[in-house]
Design a protein around this motif. Sequence first.
Motif, mmCIF file in Angstrom:
data_model
loop_
_atom_site.group_PDB
_atom_site.id
_atom_site.type_symbol
_atom_site.label_atom_id
_atom_site.label_comp_id
_atom_site.label_asym_id
_atom_site.label_seq_id
_atom_site.Cartn_x
_atom_site.Cartn_y
_atom_site.Cartn_z
ATOM 1 N N ARG A 258 -21.302 -20.757 -15.326
ATOM 2 C CA ARG A 258 -21.492 -19.484 -14.397
ATOM 3 C C ARG A 258 -22.832 -18.711 -14.524
ATOM 4 O O ARG A 258 -22.933 -18.832 -15.375
ATOM 5 C CB ARG A 258 -20.337 -18.836 -15.113
ATOM 6 N N ILE A 291 -24.271 -15.993 -23.863
ATOM 7 C CA ILE A 291 -23.132 -16.304 -24.484
ATOM 8 C C ILE A 291 -22.074 -17.257 -22.987
ATOM 9 O O ILE A 291 -21.514 -18.035 -23.473
ATOM 10 C CB ILE A 291 -22.192 -14.575 -24.746
ATOM 11 N N VAL A 292 -22.237 -16.484 -21.809
ATOM 12 C CA VAL A 292 -21.629 -17.250 -20.811
ATOM 13 C C VAL A 292 -22.140 -18.867 -21.113
ATOM 14 O O VAL A 292 -21.317 -19.394 -20.758
ATOM 15 C CB VAL A 292 -22.013 -16.538 -19.602
ATOM 16 N N ASP A 295 -20.665 -20.339 -23.974
ATOM 17 C CA ASP A 295 -18.998 -20.590 -23.974
ATOM 18 C C ASP A 295 -18.906 -21.999 -22.878
ATOM 19 O O ASP A 295 -18.070 -22.854 -23.003
ATOM 20 C CB ASP A 295 -18.416 -19.585 -22.978
ATOM 21 N N ASP A 299 -16.540 -24.728 -23.559
ATOM 22 C CA ASP A 299 -15.207 -25.072 -23.246
ATOM 23 C C ASP A 299 -15.343 -26.053 -22.112
ATOM 24 O O ASP A 299 -13.884 -26.859 -22.473
ATOM 25 C CB ASP A 299 -15.247 -24.084 -22.512
ATOM 26 N N SER A 395 -13.913 -15.072 -30.749
ATOM 27 C CA SER A 395 -14.795 -15.791 -29.965
ATOM 28 C C SER A 395 -14.371 -15.898 -28.520
ATOM 29 O O SER A 395 -15.500 -15.960 -27.621
ATOM 30 C CB SER A 395 -13.319 -17.486 -29.855
ATOM 31 N N ILE A 396 -14.203 -14.640 -28.935
ATOM 32 C CA ILE A 396 -14.444 -13.659 -26.660
ATOM 33 C C ILE A 396 -15.892 -13.078 -27.276
ATOM 34 O O ILE A 396 -15.642 -12.478 -26.167
ATOM 35 C CB ILE A 396 -12.660 -12.344 -26.911
ATOM 36 N N THR A 397 -16.564 -12.869 -28.231
ATOM 37 C CA THR A 397 -17.840 -12.633 -28.280
ATOM 38 C C THR A 397 -18.146 -11.067 -29.264
ATOM 39 O O THR A 397 -18.529 -10.057 -28.863
ATOM 40 C CB THR A 397 -19.013 -12.583 -26.987
ATOM 41 N N LEU A 401 -21.272 -9.404 -28.904
ATOM 42 C CA LEU A 401 -21.802 -7.827 -28.361
ATOM 43 C C LEU A 401 -21.638 -6.325 -28.968
ATOM 44 O O LEU A 401 -21.871 -5.961 -29.158
ATOM 45 C CB LEU A 401 -20.652 -7.643 -27.037
ATOM 46 N N LEU A 435 -10.283 -6.814 -25.788
ATOM 47 C CA LEU A 435 -11.708 -7.827 -24.885
ATOM 48 C C LEU A 435 -10.643 -9.375 -24.942
ATOM 49 O O LEU A 435 -10.736 -9.961 -23.337
ATOM 50 C CB LEU A 435 -12.556 -8.265 -25.799
ATOM 51 N N ASP A 439 -8.866 -10.319 -21.904
ATOM 52 C CA ASP A 439 -9.087 -11.500 -20.502
ATOM 53 C C ASP A 439 -8.574 -13.029 -21.082
ATOM 54 O O ASP A 439 -8.079 -13.928 -19.621
ATOM 55 C CB ASP A 439 -10.709 -12.420 -22.212
ATOM 56 N N THR A 443 -7.648 -15.133 -17.552
ATOM 57 C CA THR A 443 -8.482 -16.057 -17.267
ATOM 58 C C THR A 443 -7.099 -17.232 -17.490
ATOM 59 O O THR A 443 -8.113 -18.550 -17.267
ATOM 60 C CB THR A 443 -9.592 -16.066 -17.934
ATOM 61 N N GLU A 447 -8.870 -21.013 -16.720
ATOM 62 C CA GLU A 447 -8.656 -22.215 -18.002
ATOM 63 C C GLU A 447 -7.644 -23.168 -18.440
ATOM 64 O O GLU A 447 -8.300 -24.464 -19.047
ATOM 65 C CB GLU A 447 -8.514 -21.257 -18.540
ATOM 66 N N LYS A 455 -4.201 -20.558 -24.921
ATOM 67 C CA LYS A 455 -4.759 -19.311 -24.844
ATOM 68 C C LYS A 455 -3.788 -17.872 -25.660
ATOM 69 O O LYS A 455 -2.769 -18.561 -25.581
ATOM 70 C CB LYS A 455 -5.269 -18.312 -23.892
ATOM 71 N N TYR A 514 -10.702 -6.900 -16.079
ATOM 72 C CA TYR A 514 -10.004 -8.601 -15.962
ATOM 73 C C TYR A 514 -8.181 -7.186 -15.068
ATOM 74 O O TYR A 514 -7.322 -7.833 -15.513
ATOM 75 C CB TYR A 514 -9.750 -8.560 -17.190
HETATM 76 C C1 LA6 Z 1 -15.607 -14.840 -20.935
HETATM 77 O O1 LA6 Z 1 -15.403 -16.114 -20.421
HETATM 78 C C2 LA6 Z 1 -16.576 -14.094 -20.612
HETATM 79 F F1 LA6 Z 1 -17.399 -14.319 -19.741
HETATM 80 C C3 LA6 Z 1 -16.358 -12.398 -20.497
HETATM 81 C C4 LA6 Z 1 -17.402 -11.802 -19.484
HETATM 82 C C5 LA6 Z 1 -15.918 -11.905 -21.871
HETATM 83 C C6 LA6 Z 1 -16.768 -10.898 -22.334
HETATM 84 C C7 LA6 Z 1 -18.270 -11.497 -22.535
HETATM 85 C C8 LA6 Z 1 -19.316 -11.509 -22.425
HETATM 86 C C9 LA6 Z 1 -19.293 -10.514 -21.187
HETATM 87 P P1 LA6 Z 1 -14.203 -16.710 -20.979
HETATM 88 P P2 LA6 Z 1 -12.995 -18.046 -23.309
HETATM 89 C C10 LA6 Z 1 -20.517 -12.225 -22.452
HETATM 90 O O2 LA6 Z 1 -12.800 -16.201 -19.886
HETATM 91 O O3 LA6 Z 1 -13.563 -18.979 -23.202
HETATM 92 O O4 LA6 Z 1 -14.397 -18.411 -20.564
HETATM 93 O O5 LA6 Z 1 -13.543 -16.992 -24.981
HETATM 94 O O6 LA6 Z 1 -14.018 -16.811 -22.153
HETATM 95 O O7 LA6 Z 1 -11.958 -17.794 -23.094
#
Ligand code: LA6
Length: 542
Positions: A258, A291-292, A295, A299, A395-397, A401, A435, A439, A443, A447, A455, A514
């Motif tokens: 992304r 991170i993105v 990830d 993934d 894992s959502i970081t 952050l 978060l 998420d 998402t 996913e 999830k 979200y």
């Molecule tokens: C998580 O994506 C994502 F990109 C976020 C915006 C969460 C916060 C983190 C940031 C801004 P995804 P996963 C860096 O939904 O694979 O792919 O953990 O995360 O479900």
Amino acid sequence: MEARRSGNFKASIWDDDFLQSLTSPYTAKEYLKQADKLKWQVKVIIKETKQRLDQLDLIDNIQRLGISHHFRDEIQRVLQNIYEKMRVECPDRMLMEKDLYSTSLQFRLLRQHGYHVSQDVFCSFMDGAGNFQAVDDLKGILALYEASFLSREGENILGSARDFSTRHLKQKLEEITDPILAEKIRRALELPLHWRLQKLEAIWFINIYESRFDANLILLQLAKLEFNMVQAQYQEDLKWLSRWYKETGLPEKMNFARDRLAECFLWALGFIPEAHLGQARKILTKIAVLIVIMDDFYDIYGTLDEIKVFTEELQRWDINALDNLPEYMRICFLAIFNTANEIAYDILRDQGINIISNLRRLWAELGRVYYTEAKWYHSGYFPSTEEYLNVAWISITGPVLLFHAYFSIMNPIDMKELQYLEQYPGIIRWPSTVLRLADDLGTASDEIKRGDVPKSIQCYMHETGCSEEEAREYVKQLIDTTLKKMNKEILMEKPTNDFGATAMNLARISLFFYQYGDGFGVPHNQTKENLVSLIVKPICLT
Ligand code: LA6
Ligand code: MN
Ligand code: MN
Ligand code: MN
């Protein structure tokens, strides 16, 4: 060779040329002078407002207009005063009057600022059986609704207050003839004020406030000016970041991932909105970008073998081993390594503290939990909801952050506090959990379609055999409980800590992103509109 999967992500809608073209007249000195004068006038207004209800309304308006940070001391003084008076007048209940609006507003503002106010203040609005009595006072019921979100777990009076006010407001919504009140109620029902981001609330509220016949023009003018001046600062931050991003070459080289610089910046902005903390926003945006990418290859794009090697390299943190990695991962690893070193360098230079090992630990841990999830996915394993959440809140970081926020706003860094935070107390865990859950709600559908680890929704369905709808309801309930835990552990126990406010903001930005689906990954939606009003379009001053 294993076929690579694709996320089929849409291209970015924010290119560098456009971002570099952003300019604002509001950097001129004359505006600063004008704002200073208005600030001084507002201080006088605060001082001269003597009636309690007027004081409460004034503070509420100042907060909603997004200018309260200029009047922290003044607001604190007024609230302290109100709090003490109440205790003297009515030590048990704090307040025994029958006015729902002022009771609710006072309760919300005092709790927001860390004062201990008992939920019992609402007893006088209940009948003998403990039910709230319907009153013909929508403004009061709306205030009660907003107040009810400042609750801790187990506060049953606030729980009934919330049920009662939600039901009542929903019922009455169709009958309301005043369009502004209707709009206020509709918006509150979507997301209560306590969990909204101040910056975005301000855009909306300035507009609403302006249409009031009794609007205070000094407050209004300051709010608009302040908004536009801060917007000019945000533009500079984002222009700088867009140059950085382009120079890294990551958007082209990582074309499977992304490409969401502006959205990452919006994330950082919601998290740390203070105008003078541009450096923190830059750090958080960079981290989010990295991170993105990571990830997306854990993934989607990477093979299990590749991500295993990457995970090991993150544990080792050894730049000499860079060539062990597949080519596309090298540049990502080096970007993470260099960014971490740069952040640590600045702190070592400014504070004489070495945080390299702390940063290393965060990235190593992120690699480990990402890899755990990838193994689950590749082996078709369904963890229980609890087992999933124990991994997924990391894992959502959230921790990555939050610790980067901590390092970039705390000066000096308190090493003792840092060690405490590294044991992951509620201030780290709960906002991250919100978060994760938010998420997942936004998402998980995409996913799962594409192929991803189950999830929270899927884990819960698998565990209990319930429907998706029921699982979603359960996740919403979990979010709700977690928010109450945050109220208790962050708001009520550490009210004056700046990091506490930032941690609360992580939950807010998560709920916000979200709210209508995947506001981060899908570029054309509410997020775009919000970026336009926050970064591109100034508010008209007249
Ligand atoms: C998580 O994506 C994502 F990109 C976020 C915006 C969460 C916060 C983190 C940031 C801004 P995804 P996963 C860096 O939904 O694979 O792919 O953990 O995360 O479900
Ligand atoms: Mn993902
Ligand atoms: Mn992931
Ligand atoms: Mn997700």
